[in-house]
Design a protein around this motif. Structure first.
Motif, short mmCIF file in Angstrom:
data_model
loop_
_atom_site.label_atom_id
_atom_site.label_comp_id
_atom_site.label_asym_id
_atom_site.label_seq_id
_atom_site.Cartn_x
_atom_site.Cartn_y
_atom_site.Cartn_z
N GLU A 10 0.83 -1.21 0.00
CA GLU A 10 0.00 0.00 0.00
C GLU A 10 0.86 1.26 0.00
OE1 GLU A 10 -2.78 -0.11 3.25
OE2 GLU A 10 -3.44 -2.13 2.71
N ARG A 11 1.95 1.26 0.77
CA ARG A 11 2.82 2.43 0.86
C ARG A 11 3.49 2.71 -0.48
NH1 ARG A 11 3.35 7.22 2.65
NH2 ARG A 11 2.63 6.45 4.65
N LEU A 12 3.98 1.66 -1.15
CA LEU A 12 4.62 1.84 -2.44
C LEU A 12 3.64 2.44 -3.46
CD1 LEU A 12 6.75 -1.41 -2.65
CD2 LEU A 12 7.61 0.93 -2.43
N ARG A 13 2.44 1.91 -3.48
CA ARG A 13 1.42 2.44 -4.39
C ARG A 13 1.11 3.89 -4.02
NH1 ARG A 13 -1.72 -1.44 -4.19
NH2 ARG A 13 -2.87 -0.82 -2.35
N GLY A 14 0.98 4.16 -2.71
CA GLY A 14 0.69 5.51 -2.24
C GLY A 14 1.78 6.51 -2.59
N GLU A 15 3.04 6.10 -2.42
CA GLU A 15 4.17 6.99 -2.77
C GLU A 15 4.14 7.30 -4.27
OE1 GLU A 15 6.40 8.54 -0.84
OE2 GLU A 15 5.79 7.56 1.03
N ARG A 16 3.88 6.29 -5.07
CA ARG A 16 3.83 6.48 -6.53
C ARG A 16 2.68 7.41 -6.92
NH1 ARG A 16 0.82 4.29 -10.27
NH2 ARG A 16 0.12 2.53 -9.02
N GLU A 17 1.50 7.12 -6.37
CA GLU A 17 0.32 7.91 -6.72
C GLU A 17 0.41 9.35 -6.20
OE1 GLU A 17 -2.86 5.44 -5.25
OE2 GLU A 17 -2.83 4.17 -7.05
N ALA A 18 1.02 9.55 -5.03
CA ALA A 18 1.17 10.89 -4.47
C ALA A 18 2.02 11.78 -5.39
CB ALA A 18 1.80 10.82 -3.08
N LEU A 23 2.79 3.54 -13.41
CA LEU A 23 3.72 2.42 -13.22
C LEU A 23 4.93 2.57 -14.15
CD1 LEU A 23 1.23 -0.57 -12.91
CD2 LEU A 23 2.74 0.29 -11.12
N ASN A 24 4.67 3.03 -15.36
CA ASN A 24 5.77 3.24 -16.32
C ASN A 24 6.75 4.30 -15.83
OD1 ASN A 24 4.91 1.30 -18.15
ND2 ASN A 24 3.66 2.75 -19.30
N ASP A 25 6.22 5.38 -15.24
CA ASP A 25 7.09 6.44 -14.71
C ASP A 25 8.02 5.88 -13.63
OD1 ASP A 25 5.91 8.42 -16.32
OD2 ASP A 25 4.42 8.92 -14.76
N LEU A 26 7.45 5.13 -12.68
CA LEU A 26 8.26 4.57 -11.61
C LEU A 26 9.25 3.55 -12.15
CD1 LEU A 26 9.07 4.33 -8.68
CD2 LEU A 26 7.10 2.79 -8.31
N ALA A 27 8.83 2.75 -13.10
CA ALA A 27 9.73 1.76 -13.70
C ALA A 27 10.93 2.46 -14.34
CB ALA A 27 8.98 0.92 -14.74
N GLU A 28 10.67 3.54 -15.06
CA GLU A 28 11.75 4.27 -15.72
C GLU A 28 12.71 4.90 -14.70
OE1 GLU A 28 11.88 8.30 -18.27
OE2 GLU A 28 10.65 6.70 -19.16
N ARG A 29 12.16 5.47 -13.63
CA ARG A 29 12.99 6.13 -12.62
C ARG A 29 13.78 5.14 -11.76
NH1 ARG A 29 8.72 9.91 -13.25
NH2 ARG A 29 9.38 12.07 -12.91
N SER A 30 13.23 3.94 -11.55
CA SER A 30 13.84 2.99 -10.62
C SER A 30 14.65 1.88 -11.29
CB SER A 30 12.75 2.33 -9.77
OG SER A 30 11.92 1.50 -10.56
N GLY A 60 13.24 9.26 -3.76
CA GLY A 60 14.05 10.21 -3.01
C GLY A 60 14.07 9.89 -1.53
N LEU A 61 13.86 8.61 -1.19
CA LEU A 61 13.82 8.16 0.20
C LEU A 61 14.90 7.10 0.42
CD1 LEU A 61 9.97 7.49 0.45
CD2 LEU A 61 11.19 9.49 1.34
N THR A 62 15.34 6.96 1.66
CA THR A 62 16.19 5.82 1.99
C THR A 62 15.28 4.61 2.15
OG1 THR A 62 16.03 6.09 4.38
CG2 THR A 62 17.80 7.29 3.25
N TYR A 126 21.61 6.26 -1.89
CA TYR A 126 22.46 6.99 -0.95
C TYR A 126 22.50 8.50 -1.21
CZ TYR A 126 24.13 2.27 -0.16
OH TYR A 126 24.19 0.93 0.12
N ALA A 127 21.71 8.96 -2.17
CA ALA A 127 21.81 10.35 -2.62
C ALA A 127 21.43 11.37 -1.55
CB ALA A 127 20.94 10.55 -3.86
N PHE A 128 20.60 11.02 -0.60
CA PHE A 128 20.07 12.00 0.35
C PHE A 128 20.55 11.77 1.77
CE2 PHE A 128 17.07 10.86 -2.99
CZ PHE A 128 16.97 12.07 -3.65
#
Length: 184
Positions: A10-18, A23-30, A60-62, A126-128
């Motif tokens: 649920e959190r992963l979906r929520g972070e993406r939707e927020a 799904l394609n955007d997250l796939a490309e970024r990750s 952008g989270l650890t 480790y970026a942040f």
């Protein structure tokens, strides 16, 4: 699916939707496939530490911060019995969230890596943050951007600038260590 896995999905979906990402955007970024992200969000697959590292980096989270968001936010004391454990289904790596789950700038996380196991995280994980690893027992080979440092009980290492990293246990006993994470 256990309660923690369900809340993680649920959190992963929520972070993406927020963020208004598909799904394609997250796939490309990750760098994680759209199909795998979909399976994780539906609770059909349990993500590995590597996948969670890639997904949290895209947000952008650890990894610790992502997991803390599904744990008991706002705590000031976290009793040993209440410290959430997460086990990587692929490697057997165990992560224990020691710090009270809040939005503080400091986290303590215990790791236990089985003999012969290895986990890798991309530089984006480790970026942040700044991190130090303090070995409690066993051996740990820490590869930071191609430079391998062997750590043993009592050794403490501060990580350098963000780079691809790999934790591996060359020993015959579990590698037990504490990671201190501070936000930049």
């Amino acid at each position: 699916m256990d309660d923690l896995a369900s809340r993680l999905a649920e959190r992963l979906r929520g972070e993406r939707e927020a963020r208004g990402w598909s799904l394609n955007d997250l796939a490309e970024r990750s760098g994680v496939s759209r199909a795998m992200i979909s399976r994780i969000e539906r609770g059909e697959a349990s993500p590995t530490a590597v996948l969670l590292g890639r997904l949290s980096g895209a947000f952008g989270l650890t990894l610790s911060n992502l997991l803390a968001r599904i744990e008991n936010a706002g705590e000031r004391v976290r009793r040993a019995r209440d410290q959430p454990l997460w086990r990587d289904p692929e490697t057997g790596f165990v992560r224990r969230a020691i710090s009270p789950a809040g939005n503080g700038d400091l986290e303590l996380v215990a790791g236990e890596l089985p003999p012969g196991a290895a986990i890798a995280y991309p530089a984006s994980s480790y970026a942040f943050i700044r991190q130090q690893i303090w070995m409690q027992s066993g051996l740990l080979d820490f590869d930071e951007g191609g430079i391998v440092t062997r750590l043993q009980a009592g050794d403490c290492m501060e990580l350098g600038p963000p780079s691809d990293c790999r934790f591996s246990n060359p020993g015959t006993e579990p590698a037990r260590y504490l990671v201190v994470v501070s936000r930049r």
